[in-house]
Design a protein around this motif. Structure first.
Motif, PDB file in Angstrom:
ATOM      1  N   PRO A   1       0.837  -1.204   0.000  1.00 38.47           N
ATOM      2  CA  PRO A   1       0.000   0.000   0.000  1.00 38.47           C
ATOM      3  C   PRO A   1       0.875   1.258   0.000  1.00 38.47           C
ATOM      4  N   CYS A   2       1.445   1.562  -1.193  1.00 38.40           N
ATOM      5  CA  CYS A   2       2.513   2.579  -1.290  1.00 38.40           C
ATOM      6  C   CYS A   2       2.044   3.969  -0.898  1.00 38.40           C
ATOM      7  N   SER A   3       0.736   4.249  -1.060  1.00 39.39           N
ATOM      8  CA  SER A   3       0.346   5.643  -0.848  1.00 39.39           C
ATOM      9  C   SER A   3      -0.015   5.954   0.607  1.00 39.39           C
ATOM     10  N   ILE A   4      -0.044   4.960   1.496  1.00 38.01           N
ATOM     11  CA  ILE A   4      -0.305   5.337   2.895  1.00 38.01           C
ATOM     12  C   ILE A   4       0.976   5.901   3.501  1.00 38.01           C
ATOM     13  N   SER A   5       0.826   6.817   4.440  1.00 33.39           N
ATOM     14  CA  SER A   5       2.011   7.561   4.864  1.00 33.39           C
ATOM     15  C   SER A   5       2.985   6.698   5.665  1.00 33.39           C
ATOM     16  N   ASP A   6       2.507   5.710   6.425  1.00 35.64           N
ATOM     17  CA  ASP A   6       3.443   4.862   7.172  1.00 35.64           C
ATOM     18  C   ASP A   6       4.397   4.130   6.219  1.00 35.64           C
ATOM     19  N   VAL A   7       3.856   3.636   5.114  1.00 34.87           N
ATOM     20  CA  VAL A   7       4.693   2.925   4.129  1.00 34.87           C
ATOM     21  C   VAL A   7       5.668   3.906   3.486  1.00 34.87           C
ATOM     22  N   ASN A   8       5.164   5.104   3.194  1.00 26.37           N
ATOM     23  CA  ASN A   8       6.024   6.138   2.637  1.00 26.37           C
ATOM     24  C   ASN A   8       7.195   6.472   3.537  1.00 26.37           C
ATOM     25  N   TYR A   9       6.911   6.615   4.829  1.00 23.02           N
ATOM     26  CA  TYR A   9       7.996   6.937   5.762  1.00 23.02           C
ATOM     27  C   TYR A   9       9.001   5.788   5.845  1.00 23.02           C
ATOM     28  N   MET A  10       8.521   4.546   5.808  1.00 17.52           N
ATOM     29  CA  MET A  10       9.464   3.410   5.845  1.00 17.52           C
ATOM     30  C   MET A  10      10.367   3.449   4.607  1.00 17.52           C
ATOM     31  N   MET A  11       9.785   3.788   3.440  1.00 21.04           N
ATOM     32  CA  MET A  11      10.593   3.826   2.219  1.00 21.04           C
ATOM     33  C   MET A  11      11.603   4.974   2.294  1.00 21.04           C
ATOM     34  N   LYS A  12      11.201   6.071   2.950  1.00 21.54           N
ATOM     35  CA  LYS A  12      12.145   7.193   3.117  1.00 21.54           C
ATOM     36  C   LYS A  12      13.313   6.769   4.006  1.00 21.54           C
ATOM     37  N   ILE A  13      13.014   6.001   5.056  1.00 18.79           N
ATOM     38  CA  ILE A  13      14.099   5.552   5.939  1.00 18.79           C
ATOM     39  C   ILE A  13      15.033   4.617   5.160  1.00 18.79           C
ATOM     40  N   LEU A  14      14.450   3.730   4.355  1.00 21.57           N
ATOM     41  CA  LEU A  14      15.284   2.826   3.545  1.00 21.57           C
ATOM     42  C   LEU A  14      16.230   3.641   2.652  1.00 21.57           C
TER      43      LEU A  14
END
Ligand code: EPU
Length: 430
Positions: A45-58
């Motif tokens: 679910p790429c557009s939810i913000s929790d997933v977005n923040y995890m991808m930013k940390i990666l």
């Protein structure tokens, strides 16, 4: 600042497609750095913000993160080059602390600032730390703000969790998959997302057995490789649409689900008088009269999920009779009751217990989303209520519900997202 405006009262009808599970996606994204290879993750679910923040940390620690399409991401972990994650990166979400286990597993070192996330009462991490220490790491928490964990070598160990914890089970799994020898986690969490994480780790070459039971055995392997993996459907998103269908006296087919994962929710809806029909990968929920009362006690899986408690309370707020809701996981998960009472509900909450006296009708009102699932409850209440409901603080809802406006509109809801200026950015014309 944005808010939702809902004109309620219309029964929901039609079909809605459920996204990949947030609480599986978050640990799986952290786990991808254990491979030093390329992982392709589908149904994310790429557009939810929790997933977005995890991808930013990666990306922040050096991984190359490429969006292949709306729900598929490629993560190349060969370039990860740091074990330090600062507060700026971790503060947005709870799951940022999964990088402690993942970095320990990869480097034997992790320096990760304390996580953020919904306020649901105290959220200690003592069981995570106990697990890391039993695996041979030394762990210090600097100024109560940053976890510094180091191990020259991680060695498998028996670990008994004092309470069932999803987060501790995840973090210990991440640290243990490359430890030397056998780790046995007893009193482990059994949620579907734990099984999904174990399946993902095994797809990378790990040896994890027993996930889904309360004893998980991990035999450490030296190396993990990349893989292609598709995340399971979101149990809680599905449950939210199921309750929304019932609360609006609608008839909705909820697609891309695993009906087995929804059993505890289906059973309670049936107890309230709803019809729940199961198909291979869909459920149909309908209710054509006032719901009946029922009591709820939240429990770790396979019990009734705490993450469905606020949404279900909306249905009970409209039920014929008095229901008791007992929250056994979190010490402070009834903040939404004040908001629902503003809409005409009659909920008396005290500590971890709430008495819900059903009313015939809720009335639209300005309310706010205190946290993610409280926000979901406000949406259901707004859809079921007469008149207009305005929901503020919807950033909490955006953390976990993909395309919520579009999905709800697709089943007949009158909901829109509007921008409203911050109060202090308004100029005083006077
Ligand atoms: N606990 C401790 N010590 C620990 C860990 C947990 O005392 O070291 C206690 C907690 O305070 C709580 C209980 O154990 O009373 C269970 O906590 P758990 O660790 O299982 O919760 P979590 O991992 O922090 C996850 C979900 C939550 C969900 C809970 C329970 C994620 C990212 N979060 O939290 O989801 O409520 O499990 O199922 O997976 C949500 O999605 O809205 C959400 C809050």
């Amino acid at each position: 600042m944005e808010k939702f405006i809902i004109n309620g009262g219309a029964p929901l009808h039609g079909e809605v497609e459920i996204s990949g599970a947030k609480n599986a996606a978050l640990p799986i994204l952290a786990a991808s750095i254990l491979s030093q290879d390329v992982c392709v993750i589908e149904n994310l679910p790429c557009s939810i913000s929790d997933v977005n923040y995890m991808m930013k940390i990666l990306a922040h620690i050096g991984a190359k993160v490429k969006l292949i399409n709306k729900n598929t991401v490629e993560i190349d972990s060969r370039f990860v080059n740091s074990y330090v994650i600062s507060h700026d990166m971790t503060k947005h979400l709870r799951a940022s602390y999964y990088f402690i286990g993942a970095l320990l597993g990869r480097y034997g070192r992790a320096k990760v600032a304390m996580p953020g996330g919904c306020y649901l009462g105290a959220r200690p991490i003592d069981q995570h730390i106990k697990g890391f220490e039993l695996l041979g790491a030394s762990v210090s928490v600097e100024d109560n703000a940053t976890v510094d964990a180091k191990a020259s070598k991680l060695i498998g160990s028996p670990i008994y969790l004092d309470m069932v914890s999803v987060g501790a089970t995840v973090n210990i799994l991440l640290a243990a998959v490359k430890a030397e020898g056998l780790t046995v986690i007893e009193n482990a969490a059994k949620e579907p997302h734990i099984v999904d994480l174990a399946n993902f780790l095994n797809s990378m070459g790990a040896d994890v057995r027993g996930a889904g039971t309360d004893v998980i055995k991990v035999r450490g392997v030296e190396q993990l490789h990349g893989c292609n993996y598709s995340i399971i459907p979101d149990q809680i998103e599905a449950g939210t649409y199921m309750v929304a269908a019932a609360a609006t006296h609608g008839n909705v087919i909820i697609k891309n689900v695993i009906p087995k994962h929804l059993e505890s929710i289906s059973k309670k809806l049936i107890e309230c008088g709803a019809e729940v029909e199961e198909f291979d990968d869909a459920v149909r929920v309908s209710l054509d009269r006032r719901p009946g009362k029922c009591n709820i006690k939240t429990m770790p899986h396979p019990g009734f999920p705490t993450d469905m408690q606020p949404q279900m309370a909306v249905l009970l707020a409209l039920a014929d009779g008095t229901s008791i809701v007992s929250e056994s996981i979190w010490s402070n998960r009834f903040r939404y009751a004040d908001q629902l009472n503003r809409m005409g509900a009659d909920i008396k909450a005290d500590g971890q217990l709430a008495v819900v006296q059903g009313v015939e009708q809720l009335k639209g009102a300005p309310v706010k989303a205190d946290d993610l699932r409280a926000g979901a409850a406000m949406i259901i209440a707004g859809l079921a209520a007469s008149g207009t409901t305005e929901i503020e603080d919807i950033l909490h809802i955006d953390r976990g519900y993909e395309d919520v406006v579009e999905k709800l509109k697709g089943i007949g809801a009158d909901i829109k997202r509007v921008f409203c200026p911050e109060p202090n950015s308004l100029t005083n014309a006077g």
